[in-house]
Each structure stands twice: as C-alpha cells, then as structure tokens.
Design a protein around this motif. Structure first.
Motif, short mmCIF file in Angstrom:
data_model
loop_
_atom_site.label_atom_id
_atom_site.label_comp_id
_atom_site.label_asym_id
_atom_site.label_seq_id
_atom_site.Cartn_x
_atom_site.Cartn_y
_atom_site.Cartn_z
N ALA A 56 0.83 -1.20 0.00
CA ALA A 56 0.00 0.00 0.00
C ALA A 56 0.86 1.26 0.00
O ALA A 56 0.60 2.22 -0.73
CB ALA A 56 -0.93 0.00 1.21
N ALA A 239 -7.71 -0.86 -5.15
CA ALA A 239 -8.01 -0.98 -3.73
C ALA A 239 -8.93 0.13 -3.23
O ALA A 239 -9.56 0.00 -2.17
CB ALA A 239 -6.71 -0.98 -2.92
N HIS A 240 -9.02 1.24 -3.97
CA HIS A 240 -9.82 2.38 -3.51
C HIS A 240 -10.97 2.69 -4.46
O HIS A 240 -12.12 2.50 -4.14
CB HIS A 240 -8.92 3.60 -3.31
#
Length: 531
Positions: A56, A239-240
């Motif tokens: 991340a 992921a977002h």
C-alpha cells in the motif's frame, strides 16, 4: 527567416549565446524530470524488500512524486516569472539533485517518501522554467521550432527511457556497495548539479518582479491541484476506486479550493494565474488537447507494460526495450513536425498526429489472447498466456504509429500554447501547460483504470467459477482469473483512450486557428491576430 536574425547575447559577458549548449542544458533537465516519473516503477519490488515497505505504501513512491510535481507546477511557473526563470531553473535542479541523493541513500520508508516529494518540488520549479527559457532564449521561427522539437521529444520519450534505464539499473549487481535500485535515484545527482552549475554560462536571466507573489492564490491553487491529483490517483487504484471516502473527499476539497482560487484570481492585482492566459482561443485549445492526449498516452504505457510482462511474459528489462521504438518514433515525429511547422499550419500537423495516435490505441484494443479455463490452467513459469502474441506484428507497428503521432502533436501544440504570451507570463503559461499534462495524465489513468476494472469484472467471475470446477484451488483460480480477464480490461481501456484522443483531434481541427507564418513572429498577443 529568423535564422538570419542577430543571435541572442549573454547579458553579463556580452558574447553571443551558444544556443546548442543552452538547448542541451534545458533538454537534459526536462528528460531527467520526466523519466523520474517512471524510472522507479520497475524497482518498486526491490525497494519494498530492502526497506520493508508494504504494498500500500509502495505506491506512494510513484504517487508522491506525481502529487508534488502536479500540485506545485502553477506556483513553480509563476515563481520563475517573478524571481527570474534562470534562477528558479537552477534552484529546481539543485533541489532535485539533493532529493535524489537523499533517496539513493535512504535507509527507511519515511526518508525515501520525503525525498520523492522533494524531487517533485524540484521538478515543479525546473520544468516550467525550462520551457519558458526556450521561449525567451531562442528567436521565433525555425530555431525556436527546432528547440521545441527537442524539448517535446525529451518530454515524450522520458517515460520509455525511464522504463529501460530503470530495468537496467535495477538488475545491476551492487555497485560501490549500493543496490541497483538506489542508482535509479543517484544517477540524477551529477546531471542535476552540472546542469545547474552551467546554466549561468549559457542562459540569460529574465526580468524579475519580486513582491508580486499572490500568496492566497498560491495556497488555494496549490492545495486545490494537490487535492485533484491525489483524488484522481487514488480513484485509479483497484483498492480504492471512485467510491472511496478519501477519494471523494480529496476531489471535493480540490474542486472547492480551485473555485476559491478562481474568485481570488479575479480580485487581486497580481494574480498567480492571470485570466488573460486563457483568453486566446488557440491557446485554450492547446491546453485542452495537451490534457486529453497525455491522459491516453500515460494509460497506454501503464496497461501495455503490464500486458507485455504479465500476459506475454517479458522480463522487466525486456519490457523496457519493447518501448524503445517509442523513444525513436517520438524523436522522428518531433523532428518532422518542427520542419513542417515552418510551412504548414499547426492545425494540420497536430490534427494528423492525434488521428495517428487514436488509430494506434484502437490497434492495441484489438489485442487478443486465449482466455478459456483450459488455456489458463496450462500457464506455467515458462508458458505464458500471450505466447501467441507476436510483438513485431501486434504491438510494434502501433507503438511506432503512436510515438510518431505524439511527436507531431507535442511540438505544434507546445508552440501554440506559449506563443504570443506576454513576457511576464511565459513562466505561468509553461506552468499551465505542464499542469494540464500532469492532471490530464492522472485523470486519464483514473478513468481508464475504472473502465478496465469494470470490463474485466464479469469475465473474472466467470473464469474463477470455471477454474474451480476444473480442479484449481481458490488461490490458483483467483490469480489465473485475473490474468485471463486482464486483457479484456486493458483492451477496453485502450478503446476509450482512442476516444479521448479523437475528442482532442476534433478540438484541434475545429479551434486551432493560428497560421504558421505567425509562429515566426515574436511579441505579445494583440500585435498579431492569433485566432
């Protein structure tokens, strides 16, 4: 033509400026700034292992640079106008070199990420100043056109050069006890310091206007752009995505701050971004198209480099060399357009270039690989899904077409974007142009990543089910289903990217009205009609 005009003279020594060396310095700086956006990409896994950075946070090595660079460009361009472009150019190069030194010797995550942000600051100071220095150093006409051709070639080829250089340096055995990835940063140090040291010898300083910095505009404009670039970058991550709370908050905050910025700029005596910069239709069109074209081009690099590695099975270094024709093609396109722009109106050159790029992206959208469950189960370390994809017939022709088209777009549109700007606005005009490219690239990648994910999702679900039914473990089925659906998502992104460039092409043909004869004249707008 203007080639016969009196050459510019150094303000201090009184000697004629050596324009060749001036161009070398400016081009060296621009190449360094642009390639650093991609040179670290291939090194990310090695950096993560050495410094124990999780996946991340690893993306911040790329995002942090893009964020600082894109968010500070307007401010960097205006600082050059106010305090001297050569001075700001030198400071930017020195900051970039020092930041690269810190990154190269970083022993922890915090220092590395801080160095990337500092690199972005240096780039935001140096890049608009470099473009403005071309305008003020080279006389209008063929000499300036050739200089812009080299600048455009460096800007366009930088991403491909970064992939090649990053792949090579990362693969090196330790040199002087330093891992190969560290040299992707350290290589900038001598280049930046030498260019900064030689700048006073080959470049004139511009007139300065200290005390006119628009502080409220600088704060609202900079943080507004930071919000947009961060929001778009976050939206482009699987992921977002667009529904993520921080994505929405960042985009909303950026939009509000830019609205406040617009109000501030309409009321201050010396605005950071004078409205007059956008008042000319040809210039406004140039800014628009230079946002749309990089939006598609950056996405092309992203999706095609992943396709070549994951699906076709090339190594990182081999992938970098697969993009080498792009660097050659953009140099050819830039050289061709710099000669043609002396005889043909920029609308026709850039219009044809955008059409070539759109056709190239459409060609990439036709890439196909077998994606049945049986084909996926046959994939091994030595047998890739895209083994049947022939680079020379399926990828190479479109890389060449795209690159030559980009060269034919960047030169005339860079010329028209800064042509007939007032002398005191050259830096901010260059800053706006660079900002459009950076924000356009971030927005384009976010949009096309969303398109890719949406297109791949249905196929991914079906493949996962079929793979499990044929005996694959859930983990194996998940990774193979991603591989099988990736091509469908990437080709959908290429198709939408072709549409983005087609919109830019339409705007070019309709609204870019400046004549080629006018590009051979100097002076602020008003003396010559520029559409």
């Amino acid at each position: 033509m203007t080639d016969t005009a009196t050459p510019p003279v150094h303000a201090t020594t009184g000697k004629a400026l050596h324009l060749g060396w001036a161009l070398v310095l400016i081009s060296m700086a621009q190449l360094m700034v642009v390639l650093d956006a991609s040179i670290a990409n291939i090194a990310l896994p090695f950096i993560g292992n050495d410094l124990n950075i999780n996946d991340a946070n690893l993306t911040w090595i790329v995002t942090g640079y893009a964020l600082a660079f894109g968010g500070l460009l307007l401010l960097g361009g205006r600082l050059g106008d106010l305090y001297g472009r050569r001075r700001v150019f030198m400071i930017g190069l020195a900051v970039f070199a020092i930041a690269s030194l810190l990154g190269g010797f970083a022993q922890n995550e915090a220092l590395l990420l801080a160095s990337r942000g500092l690199q972005g600051l240096g780039a935001a100071l140096a890049s608009p100043a470099a473009l403005a220095l071309i305008t003020t150093t080279f006389p209008a006409g063929p000499a300036r056109n050739r200089a812009f051709a080299v600048y455009a070639a460096m800007s366009g080829a930088g991403a491909a050069v970064g992939l090649i250089l990053g792949g090579w340096l990362t693969g090196l055995d330790p040199v002087l006890g330093l891992e190969g990835w560290r040299w992707t940063f350290l290589i900038n140090v001598p280049i930046g310091l030498v260019a900064a040291f030689l700048a006073p010898r080959f470049l004139n300083e511009s007139e300065s206007h200290p005390g006119q910095l628009d502080i409220p505009g600088a704060i609202t404009g900079t943080f507004g752009l930071l919000g947009l670039v961060y929001g778009f970058s976050r939206a482009g991550e699987e992921a977002h995505g667009w529904g993520d709370t921080w994505t929405i908050a960042s985009l909303a905050a950026g939009a509000v701050l830019l609205a406040v910025f617009a109000v501030v700029e309409s009321r201050v005596a010396h605005p950071l971004l004078p409205v007059r910069v956008f008042a000319n239709r040809t210039r406004a069109t140039s800014f628009l198209v230079m946002a749309l074209v990089p939006a598609a081009m950056f996405a092309m690099f992203y999706f095609l480099s992943l396709f070549i590695q994951l699906v076709v099975g090339y190594s990182p270094l081999h992938t970098g060399f697969a993009f080498l024709p792009f660097s050659v093609g953009i140099v050819i396109g830039a050289g061709l357009s710099s000669n043609l722009v002396n005889r043909i109106d920029p609308r026709f050159i850039a219009g044809i270039g955008t059409l070539m790029a759109a056709v190239a992206l459409f060609g990439f959208s036709r890439l196909e690989v077998p994606t049945g469950a049986a084909d996926l189960l046959a994939v091994t370390q030595d047998n890739f899904l895209g083994d049947g994809v022939n680079y020379w017939s399926s990828i190479f022709p479109f890389i060449v077409l795209m690159s030559v088209g980009m060269g034919m777009v960047f030169v005339p549109l860079t010329l028209t974007a800064v042509h007939h700007l007032r002398a005191e606005d050259s830096g901010i005009g260059s800053g706006v142009l660079n900002t459009m490219q950076q924000v356009g690239g971030a927005l384009g990648l976010a949009i096309l990543s969303t398109v890719s994910l949406q297109a791949a999702d249905g196929t991914k679900t079906d493949l996962f089910r079929d793979l499990v039914a044929q005996g694959a473990t859930p983990d194996q089925a998940g990774s193979l289903a991603f591989l099988g659906s990736f091509t469908e998502g990437a080709t959908a992104a290429f198709l939408v990217g072709a549409g983005l460039i087609a919109v830019g092409s339409l705007a070019t043909w309709l609204f870019l009205n400046v004549k080629h004869e006018e590009l051979a004249t100097d002076g602020p707008e008003g003396g010559v009609h520029v559409g």
